[in-house]
Design a protein around this motif. Structure first.
Motif, PDB file in Angstrom:
ATOM      1  N   THR A 102       0.520  -1.176   0.090  1.00 13.33           N
ATOM      2  CA  THR A 102      -0.167  -0.232   0.032  1.00 13.33           C
ATOM      3  C   THR A 102       0.715   1.026  -0.080  1.00 13.33           C
ATOM      4  OG1 THR A 102      -0.100  -0.024   2.361  1.00 13.33           O
ATOM      5  CG2 THR A 102      -1.915  -1.337   1.184  1.00 13.33           C
ATOM      6  N   TYR A 103       0.256   2.480  -0.554  1.00 14.07           N
ATOM      7  CA  TYR A 103       1.288   3.665  -0.721  1.00 14.07           C
ATOM      8  C   TYR A 103       0.239   4.629  -0.234  1.00 14.07           C
ATOM      9  CZ  TYR A 103       3.274  -0.148  -3.340  1.00 14.07           C
ATOM     10  OH  TYR A 103       3.743  -1.021  -4.181  1.00 14.07           O
ATOM     11  N   TYR A 104       0.656   5.598   0.389  1.00 12.51           N
ATOM     12  CA  TYR A 104      -0.167   7.012   0.362  1.00 12.51           C
ATOM     13  C   TYR A 104       0.888   8.033   0.794  1.00 12.51           C
ATOM     14  CZ  TYR A 104       1.181   6.423   5.529  1.00 12.51           C
ATOM     15  OH  TYR A 104       1.962   6.141   6.565  1.00 12.51           O
ATOM     16  N   ARG A 105       0.097   9.138   0.409  1.00 11.87           N
ATOM     17  CA  ARG A 105       1.035  10.466   0.340  1.00 11.87           C
ATOM     18  C   ARG A 105       0.439  11.391   1.605  1.00 11.87           C
ATOM     19  NH1 ARG A 105      -1.841  14.696  -1.653  1.00 11.87           N
ATOM     20  NH2 ARG A 105      -3.457  14.163  -3.112  1.00 11.87           N
ATOM     21  N   THR A 106       1.208  12.106   2.044  1.00  4.86           N
ATOM     22  CA  THR A 106       0.934  13.227   3.134  1.00  4.86           C
ATOM     23  C   THR A 106      -0.287  14.062   2.483  1.00  4.86           C
ATOM     24  OG1 THR A 106       2.831  14.495   2.804  1.00  4.86           O
ATOM     25  CG2 THR A 106       2.837  12.946   4.568  1.00  4.86           C
ATOM     26  N   GLN A 107      -0.891  14.668   3.248  1.00  8.51           N
ATOM     27  CA  GLN A 107      -1.981  15.683   2.983  1.00  8.51           C
ATOM     28  C   GLN A 107      -0.892  16.908   2.103  1.00  8.51           C
ATOM     29  OE1 GLN A 107      -4.622  17.425   5.642  1.00  8.51           O
ATOM     30  NE2 GLN A 107      -5.909  18.178   4.212  1.00  8.51           N
ATOM     31  N   SER A 108       0.118  17.271   2.474  1.00  8.50           N
ATOM     32  CA  SER A 108       0.759  18.214   2.238  1.00  8.50           C
ATOM     33  C   SER A 108       1.407  17.941   0.536  1.00  8.50           C
ATOM     34  CB  SER A 108       1.817  18.880   3.070  1.00  8.50           C
ATOM     35  OG  SER A 108       2.825  17.709   3.170  1.00  8.50           O
ATOM     36  N   ASN A 109       1.549  16.731   0.353  1.00  8.80           N
ATOM     37  CA  ASN A 109       1.935  16.005  -0.694  1.00  8.80           C
ATOM     38  C   ASN A 109       3.524  16.072  -0.771  1.00  8.80           C
ATOM     39  OD1 ASN A 109       1.931  14.406  -3.245  1.00  8.80           O
ATOM     40  ND2 ASN A 109       1.784  16.424  -4.401  1.00  8.80           N
ATOM     41  N   GLY A 110       4.232  16.336   0.614  1.00  7.45           N
ATOM     42  CA  GLY A 110       5.502  16.237   0.883  1.00  7.45           C
ATOM     43  C   GLY A 110       6.416  15.045   0.514  1.00  7.45           C
ATOM     44  N   THR A 111       5.578  13.990   0.975  1.00  7.84           N
ATOM     45  CA  THR A 111       6.345  12.559   0.936  1.00  7.84           C
ATOM     46  C   THR A 111       5.124  11.395   0.647  1.00  7.84           C
ATOM     47  OG1 THR A 111       5.943  12.005   3.125  1.00  7.84           O
ATOM     48  CG2 THR A 111       7.810  13.142   2.646  1.00  7.84           C
ATOM     49  N   VAL A 112       5.836  10.267   0.285  1.00  9.70           N
ATOM     50  CA  VAL A 112       4.910   9.067  -0.060  1.00  9.70           C
ATOM     51  C   VAL A 112       5.579   7.837   0.789  1.00  9.70           C
ATOM     52  CG1 VAL A 112       4.198   7.241  -1.709  1.00  9.70           C
ATOM     53  CG2 VAL A 112       4.360   9.521  -2.496  1.00  9.70           C
ATOM     54  N   THR A 113       4.650   7.397   1.493  1.00  8.09           N
ATOM     55  CA  THR A 113       5.175   6.326   2.503  1.00  8.09           C
ATOM     56  C   THR A 113       4.518   4.906   1.671  1.00  8.09           C
ATOM     57  OG1 THR A 113       4.912   7.614   4.376  1.00  8.09           O
ATOM     58  CG2 THR A 113       4.889   5.244   4.886  1.00  8.09           C
ATOM     59  N   ALA A 114       5.437   3.971   1.774  1.00 10.64           N
ATOM     60  CA  ALA A 114       5.208   2.643   1.415  1.00 10.64           C
ATOM     61  C   ALA A 114       5.022   1.523   2.498  1.00 10.64           C
ATOM     62  CB  ALA A 114       6.078   2.000   0.249  1.00 10.64           C
ATOM     63  N   GLN A 115       3.961   0.786   2.563  1.00  6.05           N
ATOM     64  CA  GLN A 115       3.769  -0.271   3.530  1.00  6.05           C
ATOM     65  C   GLN A 115       4.050  -1.673   3.012  1.00  6.05           C
ATOM     66  OE1 GLN A 115       0.114   1.263   5.195  1.00  6.05           O
ATOM     67  NE2 GLN A 115       1.063   2.300   6.870  1.00  6.05           N
ATOM     68  N   ASP A 116       4.183  -2.597   3.895  1.00  7.11           N
ATOM     69  CA  ASP A 116       4.174  -4.019   3.634  1.00  7.11           C
ATOM     70  C   ASP A 116       2.686  -4.448   3.900  1.00  7.11           C
ATOM     71  OD1 ASP A 116       4.041  -4.286   6.472  1.00  7.11           O
ATOM     72  OD2 ASP A 116       6.127  -5.217   6.511  1.00  7.11           O
ATOM     73  N   ALA A 117       2.532  -5.770   3.772  1.00  6.12           N
ATOM     74  CA  ALA A 117       1.237  -6.422   3.695  1.00  6.12           C
ATOM     75  C   ALA A 117       0.888  -6.205   5.330  1.00  6.12           C
ATOM     76  CB  ALA A 117       1.367  -7.978   3.386  1.00  6.12           C
ATOM     77  N   ALA A 118       1.700  -6.051   6.322  1.00 11.73           N
ATOM     78  CA  ALA A 118       1.360  -6.129   7.754  1.00 11.73           C
ATOM     79  C   ALA A 118       0.978  -4.509   8.161  1.00 11.73           C
ATOM     80  CB  ALA A 118       2.268  -6.574   8.697  1.00 11.73           C
ATOM     81  N   GLY A 119       0.947  -3.763   6.902  1.00 13.29           N
ATOM     82  CA  GLY A 119       0.716  -2.334   7.413  1.00 13.29           C
ATOM     83  C   GLY A 119       1.943  -1.430   8.093  1.00 13.29           C
ATOM     84  N   ARG A 120       3.075  -1.975   8.182  1.00 17.10           N
ATOM     85  CA  ARG A 120       4.206  -1.483   8.528  1.00 17.10           C
ATOM     86  C   ARG A 120       5.044  -0.618   7.448  1.00 17.10           C
ATOM     87  NH1 ARG A 120       5.555  -6.641  10.506  1.00 17.10           N
ATOM     88  NH2 ARG A 120       6.475  -6.913   8.629  1.00 17.10           N
ATOM     89  N   SER A 121       5.150   0.653   7.920  1.00 17.37           N
ATOM     90  CA  SER A 121       6.044   1.609   6.938  1.00 17.37           C
ATOM     91  C   SER A 121       7.184   1.256   6.630  1.00 17.37           C
ATOM     92  CB  SER A 121       5.645   3.096   7.579  1.00 17.37           C
ATOM     93  OG  SER A 121       4.446   3.551   7.669  1.00 17.37           O
ATOM     94  N   VAL A 122       7.493   0.983   5.553  1.00 14.09           N
ATOM     95  CA  VAL A 122       8.841   0.259   5.010  1.00 14.09           C
ATOM     96  C   VAL A 122       9.908   1.080   4.073  1.00 14.09           C
ATOM     97  CG1 VAL A 122       8.216  -2.108   5.589  1.00 14.09           C
ATOM     98  CG2 VAL A 122       7.863  -1.201   3.326  1.00 14.09           C
ATOM     99  N   MET A 123       9.095   2.334   3.668  1.00 10.62           N
ATOM    100  CA  MET A 123       9.697   3.080   2.422  1.00 10.62           C
ATOM    101  C   MET A 123       9.226   4.372   2.550  1.00 10.62           C
ATOM    102  SD  MET A 123      10.693   1.562  -1.209  1.00 10.62           S
ATOM    103  CE  MET A 123      11.521   2.645  -2.384  1.00 10.62           C
TER     104      MET A 123
END
Length: 128
Positions: free
Chosen positions: A42-63
């Motif tokens: 899964t992938y999401y960006r902050t509301q400010s669009n400053g970063t994108v966070t990638a998560q693994d299948a367990a929902g942990r932020s990994v990148m």
């Protein structure tokens, strides 16, 4: 209201890979290889669009994708990165921040003879 949903926006993998139009084809390939290496889902960006966070299948932020670089939590960075002291790597569009002079702060020019600060005229008041 869920505060997490109000501060981040879900993205698809393709949207995450095209998030920064300044990334080169090689940058996108490198990011994609790391998505696959650590199993991002899964992938999401902050509301400010400053970063994108990638998560693994367990929902942990990994990148974490930034406009000019990528960072990882401790132990997840690629082993072949150039700077082993940093859990991340720079992309082709990386631009280091320049040191800025604080507002109101001035740089002094020093006289090479007496080592006093020169006035704005550039002529030393002591040495003449």
């Amino acid at each position: 209201m869920n505060t997490l949903s109000s501060t981040r926006r879900a993205m698809t993998r393709d949207e995450a890979l095209s998030w920064n139009p300044d990334w080169s084809v090689a940058d996108i390939r490198l990011i994609e290889e790391n998505f696959d290496r650590i199993g991002t889902r899964t992938y999401y960006r902050t509301q400010s669009n400053g970063t994108v966070t990638a998560q693994d299948a367990a929902g942990r932020s990994v990148m974490y994708l930034h406009p000019g670089y990528v960072e990882f939590p401790k132990g997840l960075a690629p082993e072949d990165r150039s700077d082993l002291d940093w859990d991340g790597f720079a992309l082709s569009c990386f631009r280091p921040r320049e040191a800025t002079v604080a507002k109101g702060e001035e740089r002094l020019t020093i006289c090479t003879s007496c080592f006093y600060a020169l006035p704005a005229t550039g002529v030393c008041d002591t040495c003449g």
